[in-house]
Design a protein around this motif. Structure first.
Motif, PDB file in Angstrom:
ATOM      1  N   PRO A 224       0.812  -1.219   0.000  1.00 15.04           N
ATOM      2  CA  PRO A 224       0.000   0.000   0.000  1.00 15.04           C
ATOM      3  C   PRO A 224       0.853   1.280   0.000  1.00 15.04           C
ATOM      4  O   PRO A 224       0.433   2.297  -0.540  1.00 15.04           O
ATOM      5  CB  PRO A 224      -0.824  -0.113   1.282  1.00 15.04           C
ATOM      6  CG  PRO A 224      -0.107  -1.110   2.120  1.00 15.04           C
ATOM      7  CD  PRO A 224       0.606  -2.036   1.197  1.00 15.04           C
ATOM      8  N   LEU A 225       2.067   1.167   0.563  1.00 13.09           N
ATOM      9  CA  LEU A 225       2.894   2.369   0.600  1.00 13.09           C
ATOM     10  C   LEU A 225       3.366   2.782  -0.797  1.00 13.09           C
ATOM     11  O   LEU A 225       3.736   3.929  -1.023  1.00 13.09           O
ATOM     12  CB  LEU A 225       4.116   2.127   1.495  1.00 13.09           C
ATOM     13  CG  LEU A 225       3.790   2.192   2.992  1.00 13.09           C
ATOM     14  CD1 LEU A 225       4.941   1.660   3.815  1.00 13.09           C
ATOM     15  CD2 LEU A 225       3.454   3.622   3.392  1.00 13.09           C
ATOM     16  N   LEU A 226       3.358   1.808  -1.713  1.00 13.70           N
ATOM     17  CA  LEU A 226       3.759   2.146  -3.080  1.00 13.70           C
ATOM     18  C   LEU A 226       2.652   2.908  -3.797  1.00 13.70           C
ATOM     19  O   LEU A 226       2.888   3.570  -4.803  1.00 13.70           O
ATOM     20  CB  LEU A 226       4.106   0.877  -3.860  1.00 13.70           C
ATOM     21  CG  LEU A 226       5.385   0.165  -3.430  1.00 13.70           C
ATOM     22  CD1 LEU A 226       5.591  -1.100  -4.251  1.00 13.70           C
ATOM     23  CD2 LEU A 226       6.591   1.085  -3.590  1.00 13.70           C
ATOM     24  N   GLY A 227       1.415   2.800  -3.252  1.00 14.92           N
ATOM     25  CA  GLY A 227       0.285   3.465  -3.884  1.00 14.92           C
ATOM     26  C   GLY A 227       0.481   4.962  -3.981  1.00 14.92           C
ATOM     27  O   GLY A 227       0.114   5.600  -4.969  1.00 14.92           O
ATOM     28  N   GLU A 228       1.134   5.495  -2.983  1.00 18.49           N
ATOM     29  CA  GLU A 228       1.377   6.935  -2.972  1.00 18.49           C
ATOM     30  C   GLU A 228       2.287   7.351  -4.132  1.00 18.49           C
ATOM     31  O   GLU A 228       2.031   8.330  -4.825  1.00 18.49           O
ATOM     32  CB  GLU A 228       2.028   7.279  -1.626  1.00 18.49           C
ATOM     33  CG  GLU A 228       2.068   8.738  -1.294  1.00 18.49           C
ATOM     34  CD  GLU A 228       2.912   8.961  -0.042  1.00 18.49           C
ATOM     35  OE1 GLU A 228       3.744   9.871  -0.056  1.00 18.49           O
ATOM     36  OE2 GLU A 228       2.730   8.183   0.932  1.00 18.49           O
ATOM     37  N   TYR A 229       3.354   6.534  -4.310  1.00 19.11           N
ATOM     38  CA  TYR A 229       4.259   6.815  -5.436  1.00 19.11           C
ATOM     39  C   TYR A 229       3.513   6.711  -6.764  1.00 19.11           C
ATOM     40  O   TYR A 229       3.693   7.514  -7.666  1.00 19.11           O
ATOM     41  CB  TYR A 229       5.427   5.818  -5.436  1.00 19.11           C
ATOM     42  CG  TYR A 229       6.377   5.979  -4.269  1.00 19.11           C
ATOM     43  CD1 TYR A 229       7.226   7.074  -4.205  1.00 19.11           C
ATOM     44  CD2 TYR A 229       6.430   5.026  -3.261  1.00 19.11           C
ATOM     45  CE1 TYR A 229       8.101   7.215  -3.150  1.00 19.11           C
ATOM     46  CE2 TYR A 229       7.302   5.160  -2.199  1.00 19.11           C
ATOM     47  CZ  TYR A 229       8.143   6.262  -2.142  1.00 19.11           C
ATOM     48  OH  TYR A 229       9.006   6.410  -1.115  1.00 19.11           O
ATOM     49  N   ARG A 230       2.671   5.679  -6.831  1.00 20.46           N
ATOM     50  CA  ARG A 230       1.941   5.452  -8.069  1.00 20.46           C
ATOM     51  C   ARG A 230       1.091   6.666  -8.429  1.00 20.46           C
ATOM     52  O   ARG A 230       1.067   7.123  -9.570  1.00 20.46           O
ATOM     53  CB  ARG A 230       1.063   4.209  -7.935  1.00 20.46           C
ATOM     54  CG  ARG A 230       0.308   3.852  -9.212  1.00 20.46           C
ATOM     55  CD  ARG A 230      -0.525   2.603  -9.059  1.00 20.46           C
ATOM     56  NE  ARG A 230       0.299   1.445  -8.753  1.00 20.46           N
ATOM     57  CZ  ARG A 230       0.202   0.712  -7.645  1.00 20.46           C
ATOM     58  NH1 ARG A 230      -0.733   1.008  -6.752  1.00 20.46           N
ATOM     59  NH2 ARG A 230       0.996  -0.292  -7.435  1.00 20.46           N
ATOM     60  N   GLU A 231       0.410   7.210  -7.374  1.00 16.13           N
ATOM     61  CA  GLU A 231      -0.454   8.353  -7.644  1.00 16.13           C
ATOM     62  C   GLU A 231       0.337   9.556  -8.137  1.00 16.13           C
ATOM     63  O   GLU A 231      -0.068  10.251  -9.073  1.00 16.13           O
ATOM     64  CB  GLU A 231      -1.223   8.734  -6.373  1.00 16.13           C
ATOM     65  CG  GLU A 231      -2.636   8.207  -6.385  1.00 16.13           C
ATOM     66  CD  GLU A 231      -3.282   8.308  -5.020  1.00 16.13           C
ATOM     67  OE1 GLU A 231      -3.370   9.443  -4.506  1.00 16.13           O
ATOM     68  OE2 GLU A 231      -3.661   7.258  -4.460  1.00 16.13           O
ATOM     69  N   ARG A 232       1.483   9.773  -7.500  1.00 18.44           N
ATOM     70  CA  ARG A 232       2.284  10.928  -7.912  1.00 18.44           C
ATOM     71  C   ARG A 232       2.784  10.761  -9.344  1.00 18.44           C
ATOM     72  O   ARG A 232       2.814  11.723 -10.117  1.00 18.44           O
ATOM     73  CB  ARG A 232       3.486  11.099  -6.967  1.00 18.44           C
ATOM     74  CG  ARG A 232       3.081  11.633  -5.617  1.00 18.44           C
ATOM     75  CD  ARG A 232       4.296  11.938  -4.767  1.00 18.44           C
ATOM     76  NE  ARG A 232       5.137  12.983  -5.345  1.00 18.44           N
ATOM     77  CZ  ARG A 232       6.337  13.301  -4.870  1.00 18.44           C
ATOM     78  NH1 ARG A 232       6.824  12.659  -3.817  1.00 18.44           N
ATOM     79  NH2 ARG A 232       7.048  14.257  -5.437  1.00 18.44           N
ATOM     80  N   LEU A 233       3.176   9.524  -9.673  1.00 21.52           N
ATOM     81  CA  LEU A 233       3.682   9.278 -11.030  1.00 21.52           C
ATOM     82  C   LEU A 233       2.572   9.421 -12.060  1.00 21.52           C
ATOM     83  O   LEU A 233       2.756  10.029 -13.117  1.00 21.52           O
ATOM     84  CB  LEU A 233       4.310   7.884 -11.112  1.00 21.52           C
ATOM     85  CG  LEU A 233       5.640   7.746 -10.377  1.00 21.52           C
ATOM     86  CD1 LEU A 233       6.061   6.291 -10.277  1.00 21.52           C
ATOM     87  CD2 LEU A 233       6.721   8.552 -11.097  1.00 21.52           C
ATOM     88  N   LEU A 234       1.404   8.869 -11.724  1.00 21.99           N
ATOM     89  CA  LEU A 234       0.288   8.969 -12.665  1.00 21.99           C
ATOM     90  C   LEU A 234      -0.115  10.419 -12.863  1.00 21.99           C
ATOM     91  O   LEU A 234      -0.442  10.846 -13.973  1.00 21.99           O
ATOM     92  CB  LEU A 234      -0.901   8.139 -12.165  1.00 21.99           C
ATOM     93  CG  LEU A 234      -0.748   6.626 -12.323  1.00 21.99           C
ATOM     94  CD1 LEU A 234      -1.874   5.896 -11.615  1.00 21.99           C
ATOM     95  CD2 LEU A 234      -0.707   6.237 -13.797  1.00 21.99           C
TER      96      LEU A 234
END
Lengths: 244, 280
Positions: A224-234
């Protein structure tokens, strides 16, 4: 894992004001970028964003492209393409040894094949391999040269999802063992997050986002902590989760 | 987790379920050994039967055994061995020269822009002129001896070899060129390890056309202007109405063609063993 401090001090790749254009259309617009030695970097971007152009510039494969800027790259550079690009008329081992000299070349080639799990397939023809096996042979071909910099242009783009996950693990493991600098070009946000320690987003010919991903490996897609990175990248790619 | 078991056929009746679904196969099926010989054998049998029944005019189409007897006679008492030797020598010289010329020109033209500028247009111009139309000119230049015959056969042979090899050389996938650059191949190695093996399939197409061409050229040349050779033998037989001798000549030509084509195919299969196509 602890960064190799003595390696990180010297950049493997240094770009200053790198500009490339096709028929008057600017694809890379004055890029400044340092890739520290031994770092695993992913480069994200839409199709047509110039990420392949950047990779080809670093690889020295853009003779016919107009451009300017400074580019320092190591002597030993290997490239993994989206297609395995094995020569169909050479057996797998001979493909791995393409352009390699020295009397222990064959031993090294066999070791590289064993490392990617293709032991026993040395005498196979490329068209007898599956897509994943062919791409592993291509990885062996690039690693046997002990590159300081490994450039990968969507190397898993043509593989099925299960094979791709296995290849992610393999690539990361090979990187850990050999420690080349890696520049992985991809359009798959999850692939970038799972594999890389630093993710760049290329947008309109410039680096739009430079993100360090400070999570331990191996990483799971479901972390779940990777979700934050994913959102920023998207977001940097201009995609919001609602539309995705 | 649910497991789907649709692959297992549900049997409601007592009979054993079929092992696989019936599906019409579209491939022509497995090739039986020597089936290709059935057609020719049937034709031969028909010919023999018609001859035996007296339905064929022996002056126009002699019986198979007559042809064989004539062949034996010509071999032991006649000039057949020397005629064959003369013909084979002509074809072999012409073919060898044409082969070397075709390959050398294709390499020179396919690997350098200067070579392409000088050679490619010239060869295509040469191709536009039917080679057999050059016969009168070549007789004037080289006389009516062996040289002119070998020259004509060489031209008939070199053109398809050049065209196909050149097309294959210039059609090398640019991705392989990129790979060679990445792997740091020297120009010589690039040519040896990528360009030439990549062009071999095209070369073999040209080679087979060239082999056929050499026999074709030979037949024409020997029937127009020769005092020896198979074609001369057949031409003389025409004057004397010996249809059996003509058939012997055709038989020998046929054997030549078949043997040389099989030899090229065999070499091709060996050299291009990495290719797996529908016919394998």
């Amino acid at each position: 894992m602890a960064p190799h401090t003595e390696q990180l001090t010297r950049p493997a790749v240094r770009l200053r004001g790198l500009t490339r254009s096709f028929d008057g259309r600017t694809v890379l617009d004055g890029i400044d970028l340092d890739l520290p030695a031994g770092q695993f970097t992913a480069l994200l971007g839409h199709s047509g964003s110039g990420k392949s152009t950047l990779l080809r510039a670093v690889a020295g494969l853009d003779h016919k492209v107009t451009g300017s800027g400074r580019l320092d790259a190591p002597e030993r550079v290997s490239v993994v393409f989206q297609d395995s690009r094995l020569l169909p008329w050479r057996r797998v081992l001979d493909n791995v040894l393409l352009g390699l000299d020295g009397k222990d070349a064959e031993r090294r080639g066999r070791e590289a094949l064993a490392e990617v799990g293709l032991e026993g397939r040395e005498r196979a023809w490329p068209n007898e391999l599956s897509g994943g096996e062919a791409q592993r042979a291509a990885l062996a071909r690039s690693l046997v040269r002990e590159p300081e910099l490994l450039l990968a242009d969507e190397p898993f783009g043509a593989l099925d999802a299960l094979t791709r996950i296995r290849m992610h693990g393999l690539l990361r493991e090979l990187w850990k063992r050999h420690r080349p600098s890696v520049l992985l070009v991809t359009h798959d946000v999850d692939e970038a997050i799972v594999l890389a320690d630093r993710v760049l987003v290329l947008d309109k010919g410039r680096i739009g986002l430079d993100l360090t991903i400070d999570r331990p490996h191996p990483r799971s897609y479901r972390d779940p902590l990777l979700g934050e990175y994913r959102e920023r990248l998207l977001a940097a790619l201009g995609v919001t989760e609602d539309h995705a | 987790m649910t497991t789907t078991t649709t692959a297992v056929p549900v049997t409601t009746r007592e009979e054993t379920p079929p092992v696989r679904r019936r599906r019409r196969g579209l491939a022509p099926g497995r090739r039986l050994p020597a089936t290709r010989l059935i057609g020719p054998a049937l034709l031969l049998a028909l010919w023999a039967a018609a001859s035996a029944a007296g339905r064929l005019d022996p002056g126009a189409v002699p019986a198979p055994w007559t042809v064989l007897r004539t062949a034996g006679h010509l071999w032991t008492a006649g000039t057949l061995p020397t005629d064959i030797a003369t013909s084979v020598e002509r074809a072999a010289y012409g073919f060898a020269i044409g082969l070397v010329a075709g390959v050398v020109l294709a390499l020179a033209s396919g690997l350098s822009r200067v070579g392409e500028a000088l050679i490619d247009g010239t060869v295509n111009l040469n191709r536009a002129i039917p080679t057999l139309g050059l016969i009168p000119l070549f007789i004037l230049w080289l006389g009516i001896g062996e040289t002119f015959k070998i020259a004509i056969i060489a031209i008939v042979v070199y053109i398809p070899i050049y065209l196909n090899t050149h097309a294959a050389l210039s059609g090398i996938d640019s991705r392989y060129v990129e790979l060679a650059e990445v792997q740091g191949l020297s120009r010589l190695r690039f040519i040896r390890q990528i360009v030439i093996p990549g062009a071999l399939p095209g070369f073999f197409v040209g080679l087979r056309l060239g082999v056929t061409g050499s026999w074709l050229g030979l037949v024409v040349l020997e029937q127009i202007n020769a005092t020896s050779g198979l074609g001369y033998m057949m031409f003389q037989a025409q004057n004397y109405g010996q249809s059996d001798v003509i058939l012997v000549g055709l038989l020998v030509y046929g054997v030549f063609g078949l043997v040389s084509d099989s030899a090229v195919r065999l070499i091709e299969r060996r050299v291009l063993s990495w290719r797996r196509t529908l016919s394998s």
